[in-house]
Design a protein around this motif. Structure first.
Motif, PDB file in Angstrom:
ATOM      1  N   LYS A 110       0.851  -1.188   0.000  1.00 32.65           N
ATOM      2  CA  LYS A 110       0.000   0.000   0.000  1.00 32.65           C
ATOM      3  C   LYS A 110       0.886   1.236   0.000  1.00 32.65           C
ATOM      4  CE  LYS A 110      -3.695   2.300   2.607  1.00 32.65           C
ATOM      5  NZ  LYS A 110      -4.566   2.229   3.821  1.00 32.65           N
ATOM      6  N   ILE A 111       0.587   2.149  -0.902  1.00 36.72           N
ATOM      7  CA  ILE A 111       1.376   3.377  -1.012  1.00 36.72           C
ATOM      8  C   ILE A 111       0.547   4.548  -0.507  1.00 36.72           C
ATOM      9  CG2 ILE A 111       2.601   4.937  -2.563  1.00 36.72           C
ATOM     10  CD1 ILE A 111       3.117   2.585  -4.391  1.00 36.72           C
ATOM     11  N   SER A 112       1.104   5.269   0.464  1.00 35.91           N
ATOM     12  CA  SER A 112       0.431   6.432   1.038  1.00 35.91           C
ATOM     13  C   SER A 112       1.471   7.516   1.285  1.00 35.91           C
ATOM     14  CB  SER A 112      -0.266   6.054   2.353  1.00 35.91           C
ATOM     15  OG  SER A 112      -0.881   7.185   2.937  1.00 35.91           O
ATOM     16  N   ASP A 113       1.215   8.705   0.752  1.00 35.22           N
ATOM     17  CA  ASP A 113       2.154   9.826   0.881  1.00 35.22           C
ATOM     18  C   ASP A 113       3.547   9.436   0.395  1.00 35.22           C
ATOM     19  OD1 ASP A 113       0.135  11.390   2.007  1.00 35.22           O
ATOM     20  OD2 ASP A 113       0.577  10.660   4.026  1.00 35.22           O
ATOM     21  N   ASN A 114       3.586   8.743  -0.738  1.00 35.42           N
ATOM     22  CA  ASN A 114       4.848   8.315  -1.368  1.00 35.42           C
ATOM     23  C   ASN A 114       5.653   7.345  -0.502  1.00 35.42           C
ATOM     24  OD1 ASN A 114       4.462   9.849  -3.743  1.00 35.42           O
ATOM     25  ND2 ASN A 114       5.215  11.691  -2.689  1.00 35.42           N
TER      26      ASN A 114
ATOM     27  N   LYS B  68       4.174   0.410   2.217  1.00 34.17           N
ATOM     28  CA  LYS B  68       4.234  -0.512   3.346  1.00 34.17           C
ATOM     29  C   LYS B  68       3.442  -1.762   3.015  1.00 34.17           C
ATOM     30  CE  LYS B  68       0.399   1.700   5.838  1.00 34.17           C
ATOM     31  NZ  LYS B  68      -0.043   2.266   7.141  1.00 34.17           N
ATOM     32  N   ILE B  69       3.796  -2.859   3.679  1.00 32.26           N
ATOM     33  CA  ILE B  69       3.140  -4.140   3.465  1.00 32.26           C
ATOM     34  C   ILE B  69       1.959  -4.260   4.422  1.00 32.26           C
ATOM     35  CG2 ILE B  69       3.445  -6.635   3.396  1.00 32.26           C
ATOM     36  CD1 ILE B  69       5.032  -5.138   1.294  1.00 32.26           C
ATOM     37  N   VAL B  70       0.781  -4.497   3.868  1.00 31.50           N
ATOM     38  CA  VAL B  70      -0.438  -4.593   4.678  1.00 31.50           C
ATOM     39  C   VAL B  70      -1.249  -5.798   4.221  1.00 31.50           C
ATOM     40  CG1 VAL B  70      -0.537  -2.099   5.063  1.00 31.50           C
ATOM     41  CG2 VAL B  70      -1.740  -3.102   3.115  1.00 31.50           C
TER      42      VAL B  70
END
Length: 211
Positions: free
Chosen positions: A156-160, A163-165
């Motif tokens: 998952k990409i958030s604010d560049n 992370k692994i979710v």
């Protein structure tokens, strides 16, 4: 490690009551084609040897690797429709399996596989997941079984920042009663199992080895 843990749970379902087991059968719903009868037989043989060595003669004669494998009912499902049809047919199957030993665990490995490979709309996927969670919850309550659902991890990409979710989002995360996350740090041989959600136990971490 997830599939091996799932197979071990199915094997353990055959443990006799004399050694603390539930003396039952297992259902394994295989969405990925990852179930290995050969590996399962090896694991069952190791369990039988361990139990016979440590129980000092309290193990019944029927407790053998071949019997354990006969107690594991594998359903191979190839798409979302067959997965749902299998779940809906489980009550009738469980009723037929009440004697001589009832089913004690149902494993779905993995729930995310067909949903991640389809272009179905988000709302439709959410409804399908909600139905799946409801069916498994009803089965667990009515037949006193453990319903174990294997999920996958995704990026998952958030604010560049990536992370692994767990896959399938928050809607599925809230649908389950207990959540375990298996991890393996780079360069390490052992894995860790994190309890991140439980109605009865505090969150914690344990190490495990897959052999």
């Amino acid at each position: 490690g997830k599939t091996q843990l799932a197979m071990q749970l199915c094997i353990n379902a055959s443990l006799p009551e004399k050694v603390g087991g539930v003396c039952g059968q297992a259902v394994y719903i295989d969405t990925e084609g990852s179930f290995s009868p050969e590996r399962c037989h090896t694991m069952a043989t190791a369990l039988v040897q361990h139990v016979r060595k440590s129980s000092r003669g309290a193990v019944p004669e029927w407790f053998e690797p071949d019997t354990i494998l006969n107690n594991i009912h594998v359903f191979r499902v190839y798409d979302e429709a067959s997965q749902m049809a299998t779940l809906e047919a489980l009550p009738q199957f469980l009723e037929k399996q009440q004697q001589p030993r009832p089913v004690r665990v149902v494993v779905l490995d993995s729930i995310a596989f067909h949903y991640r490979s389809t272009t179905a709309d988000y709302l439709g996927r959410t409804r399908s997941l909600s139905t799946t969670a409801s069916l498994l919850s009803d089965l667990a309550t009515k037949y006193s079984i453990a319903a174990v659902v294997i999920n996958q991890m995704t990026t998952k990409i958030s604010d560049n920042v990536s992370k692994i979710v767990p896959a399938l989002g928050e809607s599925w995360a809230h649908a389950v009663t207990t959540r375990l996350i298996l991890e393996q740090a780079p360069g390490l041989t052992h894995r860790t199992c994190r309890l991140v959600k439980s109605p009865h136990k505090p969150c914690g971490v344990a190490q495990l080895d897959v052999r």
